[in-house]
Design an enzyme around this catalytic site. Structure first.
Site, short mmCIF file in Angstrom:
data_model
loop_
_atom_site.label_atom_id
_atom_site.label_comp_id
_atom_site.label_asym_id
_atom_site.label_seq_id
_atom_site.Cartn_x
_atom_site.Cartn_y
_atom_site.Cartn_z
CB ALA A 97 -85.30 14.20 144.07
CD GLU B 170 -88.38 7.75 146.51
OE1 GLU B 170 -88.30 6.53 146.73
OE2 GLU B 170 -88.55 8.23 145.37
N GLY C 30 -86.49 9.26 142.46
CA GLY C 30 -86.93 10.00 141.27
C GLY C 30 -86.38 9.40 139.99
CD GLU D 27 -90.99 8.99 141.97
OE1 GLU D 27 -90.03 9.68 142.38
OE2 GLU D 27 -92.14 9.14 142.39
N1 T1G Z 1 -78.99 13.84 145.97
C1 T1G Z 1 -77.88 14.57 146.22
N2 T1G Z 1 -76.66 14.05 146.46
C2 T1G Z 1 -76.57 12.70 146.45
C3 T1G Z 1 -77.68 11.86 146.21
C4 T1G Z 1 -78.94 12.49 145.96
N3 T1G Z 1 -80.03 11.79 145.70
N4 T1G Z 1 -77.26 10.56 146.28
C5 T1G Z 1 -75.95 10.60 146.54
N5 T1G Z 1 -75.52 11.86 146.65
C6 T1G Z 1 -74.15 12.31 146.90
C7 T1G Z 1 -73.66 11.85 148.25
O1 T1G Z 1 -74.04 12.76 149.25
C8 T1G Z 1 -72.16 11.82 148.02
O2 T1G Z 1 -71.71 13.17 148.09
C9 T1G Z 1 -72.02 11.39 146.56
O3 T1G Z 1 -73.30 11.67 145.96
C10 T1G Z 1 -71.73 9.90 146.43
O4 T1G Z 1 -72.74 9.22 147.18
C11 T1G Z 1 -89.02 12.82 144.18
C12 T1G Z 1 -88.07 12.68 146.66
C13 T1G Z 1 -76.69 6.37 144.74
C14 T1G Z 1 -76.43 4.22 146.00
O5 T1G Z 1 -82.27 8.05 148.32
O6 T1G Z 1 -78.31 5.67 147.96
O7 T1G Z 1 -85.84 10.86 144.70
O8 T1G Z 1 -70.14 12.93 150.04
O9 T1G Z 1 -71.11 8.25 148.82
O10 T1G Z 1 -71.78 4.77 148.11
O11 T1G Z 1 -89.56 10.64 144.67
O12 T1G Z 1 -75.60 7.67 147.08
O13 T1G Z 1 -69.27 12.75 147.70
O14 T1G Z 1 -70.09 14.98 148.57
O15 T1G Z 1 -73.54 7.46 148.72
O16 T1G Z 1 -71.57 4.88 145.55
C15 T1G Z 1 -83.96 9.15 146.47
C16 T1G Z 1 -79.51 8.19 147.70
C17 T1G Z 1 -83.86 10.62 146.71
C18 T1G Z 1 -80.54 7.59 146.78
C19 T1G Z 1 -74.46 5.69 145.56
N6 T1G Z 1 -82.67 8.59 146.17
N7 T1G Z 1 -78.16 7.84 147.29
O17 T1G Z 1 -73.78 5.20 146.69
O18 T1G Z 1 -71.92 6.92 146.84
S1 T1G Z 1 -85.40 11.33 147.15
C20 T1G Z 1 -81.90 8.09 147.17
C21 T1G Z 1 -77.66 6.60 147.51
C22 T1G Z 1 -86.32 11.20 145.75
C23 T1G Z 1 -88.45 11.49 144.54
C24 T1G Z 1 -87.78 11.47 145.87
C25 T1G Z 1 -76.20 6.41 147.17
C26 T1G Z 1 -75.97 5.66 145.84
P1 T1G Z 1 -70.20 13.49 148.63
P2 T1G Z 1 -72.32 7.95 148.01
P3 T1G Z 1 -72.19 5.37 146.81
#
Ligand code: T1G
Length: 676
Positions: free
Chosen positions: A63, A125, A102, A105
């Protein structure tokens, strides 16, 4: 604005493509686009099956976390996932990169999943203080089994596609370069297959006892956190035989409870703070970097060896210099032992160990550093020694080489001033053990060049460190905030508290250990003047009696052979002797006073650091304490925690104990605002 979702027809197969860089986060526009595309496919009689895939480096990575603090926009992700699953035409998820949260999912809502071997799937999450809120807690156990669902949701670590395939979470593995073609072929193959497999219709197959086993094996690990238990409860609901609908109701309720909670706000804050920390406000992101092909490390002691391992593990050759052969042999021997211990845990192969050690060049010849692009000194913490090293480096280092000091406290400008190239001098403060701790304080001198900073920050990411830029000030960010904490903790001993009470308050707060447990681990004798006749404070008195901490089996606590601590009668005597000598009558000290005097004072110091421009932003200070000292991530770091505690309460606590309050802290209260 064009939608990030487009559709492409391949005969009877509709391919739905997301292009929402950088990680295909499931933003409102993506969700709306997916909804429209699925509707298009379902309505078009010429379409018999669909594929969902993503452009760029990854399948949906979750998400869009930036939307969590904004009003919800339809369709919500659970609706989109349900709609995909309800389609009367098969939908295939084509997965590469990291299908997370997400994203996983959405894949679970699809009827089939094909992935390239390098892909990973996960439900992280819990690391944001949440749980999979789009049906993941109910579909995952139905597709992959209870045990794996518990592992994935409560711990939050992604699994490789191969393991997902073995568990039935992925139906097929595709070639790295042919994912789309193979996904289309897969869709063609199943287009007429009935019944269409829907995760929500599958029974939860395996043993519900797995839940109790998992709880028993992981209880300690989740101490203080709310989200893991909620994830486990949702999986347990599915395992209990509850209907999918009831499970979803429970999941939604738990998701909202966590989302509204302080812990998730704190963990989401740190997620973005960690990424923000890598940005240097006055150095453009496109600054060209210096090439670092070989790193030089001076000193093969605990720090020098640990520092070297970071680069070797990232495939960067290291020249390590010592003055004596036995010290050099001891250092490289320790490095090999550390690698072999990692390999014994299955986290490295023997080949990788040999590759890392093979990239190490031990030498007694200081001039061998002449071929290095970055040289890091990790020698004795003494300014004269450091100045001598940098004077010599200035003569032999190649032009453009970055000269770094691993000093924990000392003035980088003073060190840079002995060289003819202060623009190339920077601090790289690793935290011990340097090959384990994630924090790296990058200390910018007054003359440190922008490209030097940018190069070191980029290199930090390559060696999997979390880097924070600090200004030149005694102790930089983390250790400077440690000073008031240690000072007040020692004063509290004199006034009537005990080491175990103060440590208990800190451990209950969520710290891995309290100030005195930490002193015993690091060494009570660190910074001691070594004169046992000169006893000016409690630490001097302990050090003078060889109570140097765990290493001498006695410090603020007594230790048995297994290093199990017990309260020390001798330490209580020493404290009493000091109280008498200082004429202090001990009094009852409340836990609240301990918090105010050891934690609020840290926040105050953090505010001063910000005022003096020695940290770029308050969130950087939070990152330092999370990754350098084990501050509980569910409290978001000292500065974030102060906001949740209430800045007015913090200021009142400081004033109640006579501390001068930082102006920015007072102003923030006045403005009812936040620390920036
Ligand atoms: N939403 C918004 N921005 C995100 C994002 C996300 N989920 N994931 C990464 N970014 C942005 C991050 O802030 C950075 O921005 C850029 O992308 C590159 O990220 C309903 C509620 C995917 C493994 O927890 O683990 O789904 O600094 O530097 O090292 O059940 O990003 O460039 O402006 O980390 O190559 C669940 C979180 C969400 C994954 C990539 N998903 N992301 O790593 O790049 S909650 C996560 C990561 C959810 C549902 C629930 C990592 C990555 P900027 P980065 P990276």
């Amino acid at each position: 604005m064009t939608s990030p979702i487009r559709t492409e027809r391949h005969g009877e197969i509709l391919v739905i493509v997301s292009d929402n860089q950088p990680v295909n986060a499931l933003s409102a526009a993506v969700r709306q686009g997916l909804e429209a595309a699925i509707k298009e496919g379902v309505a078009d009689a010429s379409i018999e099956a669909m594929v969902i895939r993503c452009d760029g480096r990854t399948f949906f990575a979750g998400a869009d976390i930036t939307e969590f603090t904004k009003p919800p926009v339809d369709p919500l992700l659970p609706q989109v996932v349900d709609m995909i699953e309800a389609s009367d035409k098969p939908v295939v998820a084509a997965i590469h990169g990291t299908a997370l949260g997400g994203g996983c999912e959405v894949a679970l809502g699809c009827h089939y999943r094909i992935a390239v071997p390098s892909a990973k799937l996960g439900t992280p999450e819990v690391k944001l203080g949440l749980l999979p809120g789009a049906g993941g807690t109910q579909r995952l156990p139905r597709v992959a089994g209870i045990k794996l669902a518990l592992e994935m949701t409560a711990k939050g670590d992604p699994i490789p596609a191969k393991r997902a395939h073995e568990a039935g979470l992925v139906d097929r593995l595709a070639g790295e370069g042919s994912l789309e073609a193979e996904a289309i072929a897969f869709a063609r193959e199943v287009k007429a297959a009935r019944p269409i497999p829907r995760a929500s219709e599958k029974p939860v197959a395996d043993d519900p006892a797995a839940v109790e086993t998992f709880k028993r094996e992981n209880g300690r690990r989740f101490r203080g956190f709310d989200a893991p238990a909620a994830n486990i409860a949702c999986i347990e609901k599915a395992a209990s035989g509850a209907s999918f609908a009831d499970g979803i109701t429970f999941e939604r309720q738990e998701f909202m409870r966590l989302m509204m909670g302080v812990q998730s706000a704190a963990q989401r804050h740190i997620f973005f703070a960690e990424r923000q920390a890598s940005k240097i406000d006055d150095v453009p992101a496109e600054t060209s970097l210096r090439e670092i092909k070989r790193v030089g490390v001076i000193g093969a002691g605990t720090m020098g060896g640990g520092i070297s391992m970071n680069f070797l593990s990232a495939g960067i050759p290291v020249t390590i210099v010592e003055m004596q052969q036995d010290a050099l042999d001891r250092g490289t021997g320790t490095m090999r032992k550390n690698y072999e211990a990692t390999a014994a845990k299955g986290r490295m192969t023997a080949t990788q160990v040999e590759a890392a050690m093979g990239a190490l060049t031990p030498t007694l010849n200081f001039d061998d550093l002449g071929e290095c692009d970055l040289i890091i000194e990790a020698v004795y913490e003494n300014m004269d020694v450091k100045k001598d090293i940098f004077t010599r480096l200035d003569k032999i280092a190649k032009p453009g080489a970055i000269l770094a000091s691993n000093t924990s406290y000392l003035d980088i400008d003073e060190i840079a001033a002995v060289t003819s190239r202060p623009q190339d001098v920077v601090g790289m403060h690793f935290f011990s053990p340097a090959n384990v701790m994630k924090l790296l304080e990058v200390v910018r001198g007054a003359k440190t060049a922008g490209d030097v900073l940018a190069t070191v920050m980029a290199l930090a990411k390559k060696i999997r460190k979390v880097a924070v830029v600090a200004g030149v000030t005694y102790g930089f960010i983390g250790n400077r905030m440690l000073i008031p904490r240690q000072t007040e903790a020692t004063k509290l001993l004199l006034e009537g508290a005990t080491p175990e009470q103060i440590d208990r308050v800190h451990v209950a707060f969520g710290m891995p250990m309290g100030p005195f447990q930490m002193a015993d681990l690091a060494g009570v004798d660190i910074g001691w003047h070594r004169d046992p006749t000169r006893i000016e404070n409690i630490r001097d008195a302990l050090a003078a009696e060889n109570r140097w901490g765990q290493k001498t089996k006695a410090g603020f606590y007594d230790y048995d052979d297994k290093r199990t601590p017990s309260n020390s009668a001798r330490v209580a005597e020493i404290i009493d002797e000091f109280r008498k000598r200082e004429g202090v009558t001990p009094r009852e000290i409340s836990d609240e006073e301990i918090v105010a005097r050891t934690l609020y004072t840290m926040v105050n110091e953090g505010a001063l650091i910000l005022e003096e421009g020695k940290a770029q932003r308050a969130s950087d200070i939070d990152v330092v304490w999370i990754y350098g000292y084990g501050w509980p991530v569910y409290r978001g770091g000292p500065m974030f925690w102060a906001q949740t505690e209430g800045l007015a309460k913090v200021v009142a606590g400081l004033e109640a104990h006579g501390f001068p309050v930082a102006k920015s802290l007072k102003d923030a209260v006045g403005a009812g605002g936040r620390l920036k």
